[in-house]
Design an enzyme around this catalytic site. Structure first.
Site, PDB file in Angstrom:
ATOM      1  N   SER A 153       0.840  -1.193   0.000  1.00 12.47           N
ATOM      2  CA  SER A 153       0.000   0.000   0.000  1.00 12.47           C
ATOM      3  C   SER A 153       0.873   1.241   0.000  1.00 12.47           C
ATOM      4  CB  SER A 153      -0.920   0.019   1.230  1.00 12.47           C
ATOM      5  OG  SER A 153      -1.637   1.235   1.291  1.00 12.47           O
ATOM      6  N   ALA A 157       2.759   1.436   9.314  1.00 14.17           N
ATOM      7  CA  ALA A 157       3.993   0.873   9.863  1.00 14.17           C
ATOM      8  C   ALA A 157       4.171  -0.582   9.432  1.00 14.17           C
ATOM      9  CB  ALA A 157       3.984   0.977  11.383  1.00 14.17           C
ATOM     10  N   ALA A 158       3.090  -1.341   9.466  1.00  8.60           N
ATOM     11  CA  ALA A 158       3.162  -2.746   9.059  1.00  8.60           C
ATOM     12  C   ALA A 158       3.492  -2.869   7.575  1.00  8.60           C
ATOM     13  CB  ALA A 158       1.841  -3.445   9.374  1.00  8.60           C
ATOM     14  N   LYS A 159       2.865  -2.026   6.742  1.00  7.97           N
ATOM     15  CA  LYS A 159       3.127  -2.082   5.299  1.00  7.97           C
ATOM     16  C   LYS A 159       4.545  -1.627   4.978  1.00  7.97           C
ATOM     17  CE  LYS A 159      -0.747  -3.710   3.759  1.00  7.97           C
ATOM     18  NZ  LYS A 159      -0.775  -5.038   3.080  1.00  7.97           N
ATOM     19  N   TYR A 215      -1.261   0.539  10.481  1.00  8.05           N
ATOM     20  CA  TYR A 215      -1.336  -0.094   9.162  1.00  8.05           C
ATOM     21  C   TYR A 215      -0.139   0.328   8.309  1.00  8.05           C
ATOM     22  CZ  TYR A 215      -3.176  -1.023   4.443  1.00  8.05           C
ATOM     23  OH  TYR A 215      -3.349  -1.449   3.147  1.00  8.05           O
TER      24      TYR A 215
END
Length: 351
Positions: A185, A200-202, A198
């Site tokens: 993303s 940070a995870a991506k 979100y």
């Protein structure tokens, strides 16, 4: 002395780099166009190849299955809820898929990932493309989160839900000189408000695969696909965070999310993977914000404050990104804030 050198470089390097980029950009664009044409002409023929898709019941996962089906590939569809895959399987067969295998599994469980990869090899004898699409998004201010037990779930699904399937599949992808296709993303580098965890995870996902790319060299290809906002159906379903921090899917209506943007993004992902592209971006005009992020981050910050900050009441809610493909149903929290230390990490997830 080192301080003086760094001070001079701080002043000289950014503008000098911009000037060099301005002169090099036309040449690089021509070379990139030529490379794209050659790769398009010699793109990978997927007929009878084996494609494993995680999160196949999601919006983008479903459309990716159809794109590979049109290329006459063999498909392995993986999601937590097996019954949601049966209709996709039949549609894929109609569109041209040779064989379609349906497997119920949870991508954040390493044993499940080893199992569905092993089942794929046992059934087809090889694996050519692994497509990771399982994802979970949100839309809430960090300090307004009602139950911090959701935090590890976001990282589990968005990060480990990519890492575990890749780890299990990598030896077989080496054998076939196959490819990993990742649904990421734009929030991985564009700091959108209310999407901090979100994003940070991506970002972790993209950095992981960019590093892995150098480790596997040419043995395994990696295609990273990033998208902006590609959908907005808020009525598809709800994740309710019940007492005891149990996340439960409450389906409000069945049916596929077939936004034209989702279909186009899936088409670009598959086409890019078959061409051997390292990156697929949709839409491409988002790239300009990366320059702002690097060279004038203050301008980006001012823009967000003006356009995206609202004085209205904050919503105590989370939004699962069911594809991440754009359809983002509501995830509501309990009425009482709970500390992380007292919240278990058990959850049911939409893959």
């Amino acid at each position: 002395m080192e301080y003086i050198i760094n001070s001079v470089m701080n002043v000289v390097v950014p503008p000098a780099s911009m000037v060099m980029m301005a002169f090099a950009w036309p040449t690089l664009s021509v070379l990139r166009a030529a490379e794209w044409a050659v790769r398009t002409f010699f793109q990978e023929d997927m007929e009878n190849k084996v494609v494993l898709i995680t999160g196949a019941s999601s919006a983008v996962g479903e459309q990716i299955a159809y794109e590979y089906a049109r290329r006459k590939a063999n498909l392995v569809l993986v999601a937590r809820r097996e019954h949601r895959l049966f209709g996709i399987r039949e549609n894929a067969r109609i569109l041209g898929a040779r064989q379609v295998l349906v497997i119920a599994a949870d991508v954040v469980k390493e044993d499940d990932c080893r199992r569905f990869v092993s089942d794929t090899i046992s059934y087809f004898g090889e694996l050519n493309h692994l497509v990771n699409t399982a994802s979970l998004g949100h839309s809430f201010y960090f300090e307004d989160a009602l139950d911090t037990s959701i935090f590890p779930h976001l990282m589990d699904i968005n990060f480990w839900g990519n890492v575990y399937p890749t780890y299990a599949a990598l030896p077989y992808l080496r054998q076939s000189r196959g490819r990993v296709v990742v649904n990421a993303s734009i929030e991985s580098w564009l700091p959108m408000p209310r999407m901090g965890l979100y994003a940070a995870a991506k970002a972790a996902v993209i950095n992981f695969y960019d590093t892995l790319r150098y480790e596997v060299k040419d043995d395994v290809g990696i295609t990273l696909a990033t998208h902006g906002w590609i959908g907005g159906d808020m009525s598809r379903g709800k994740f309710m965070l019940e007492e005891g921090s149990e996340m439960q899917w409450r389906e409000e209506r069945e049916g596929s999310f077939t936004s034209g943007h989702v279909v186009e993004f899936a088409r670009m992902m598959v086409a890019g993977a078959c061409r051997g592209d390292s990156y697929v971006k949709y839409p491409t005009w988002y790239d300009i914000f990366l320059l702002y992020r690097v060279f004038v981050p203050d301008v980006l910050g001012w823009t967000f404050r003006l356009l995206l900050s609202s004085p209205g009441p904050r919503r105590h809610a989370l939004l699962p990104d069911t594809n991440s493909g754009g359809s983002r149903p509501l995830l509501e929290g309990p009425l009482v804030r709970k500390p992380a230390s007292t919240s278990p990490r058990k959850a049911e997830r939409e893959s």
